[in-house]
Design a protein around this motif. Sequence first.
Motif, PDB file in Angstrom:
ATOM      1  N   VAL A 291       0.862  -1.183   0.000  1.00 30.10           N
ATOM      2  CA  VAL A 291       0.000   0.000   0.000  1.00 30.10           C
ATOM      3  C   VAL A 291       0.898   1.233   0.000  1.00 30.10           C
ATOM      4  N   TYR A 292       0.701   2.086  -0.982  1.00 28.32           N
ATOM      5  CA  TYR A 292       1.495   3.306  -1.104  1.00 28.32           C
ATOM      6  C   TYR A 292       0.569   4.495  -1.362  1.00 28.32           C
ATOM      7  N   HIS A 293       1.148   5.690  -1.333  1.00 29.31           N
ATOM      8  CA  HIS A 293       0.411   6.904  -1.687  1.00 29.31           C
ATOM      9  C   HIS A 293       1.199   7.682  -2.730  1.00 29.31           C
ATOM     10  N   THR A 294       0.479   8.268  -3.673  1.00 34.58           N
ATOM     11  CA  THR A 294       1.119   9.140  -4.651  1.00 34.58           C
ATOM     12  C   THR A 294       1.445  10.470  -3.970  1.00 34.58           C
ATOM     13  N   ARG A 295       2.167  11.295  -4.675  1.00 38.35           N
ATOM     14  CA  ARG A 295       2.488  12.639  -4.155  1.00 38.35           C
ATOM     15  C   ARG A 295       1.235  13.449  -3.857  1.00 38.35           C
ATOM     16  N   HIS A 296       0.148  13.147  -4.574  1.00 41.80           N
ATOM     17  CA  HIS A 296      -1.112  13.857  -4.376  1.00 41.80           C
ATOM     18  C   HIS A 296      -2.006  13.191  -3.346  1.00 41.80           C
ATOM     19  N   GLY A 297      -1.486  12.153  -2.668  1.00 42.04           N
ATOM     20  CA  GLY A 297      -2.237  11.527  -1.597  1.00 42.04           C
ATOM     21  C   GLY A 297      -3.181  10.418  -2.011  1.00 42.04           C
ATOM     22  N   ARG A 298      -3.163  10.030  -3.288  1.00 38.00           N
ATOM     23  CA  ARG A 298      -4.020   8.924  -3.745  1.00 38.00           C
ATOM     24  C   ARG A 298      -3.413   7.604  -3.291  1.00 38.00           C
ATOM     25  N   GLN A 299      -4.235   6.761  -2.693  1.00 36.43           N
ATOM     26  CA  GLN A 299      -3.765   5.467  -2.227  1.00 36.43           C
ATOM     27  C   GLN A 299      -3.687   4.487  -3.400  1.00 36.43           C
TER      28      GLN A 299
END
Length: 93
Positions: free
Chosen positions: A57-65
């Motif tokens: 589980v990760y997040h993009t720079r814009h906070g999208r999981q």
Amino acid sequence: VGWLVITPRALVALLESQEDPKGFIYRHIKGDWGEVTPEEWAENEYAVTHGERFFSVYHTRHGRQLFVVTEGNRYATTILLPEDCATLQERSL
């Protein structure tokens, strides 16, 4: 990692954040499971050595999981969003 599959929604999220999916895949195959619980971390460690499905589980720079999932047979690794999981579950009912 087998075939690399990216759902359309995940691709849009990566394009919006201008991130290369290879960065997430690299972390995943190196055993950095990202933001999972300690129990999930242990399950992933077991899954890798016993031929089962494992996920990160990760997040993009814009906070999208983002989820990254490798199938137990190692045939494919998929990058998807949480809402893609719900859509897949609905289709399998």
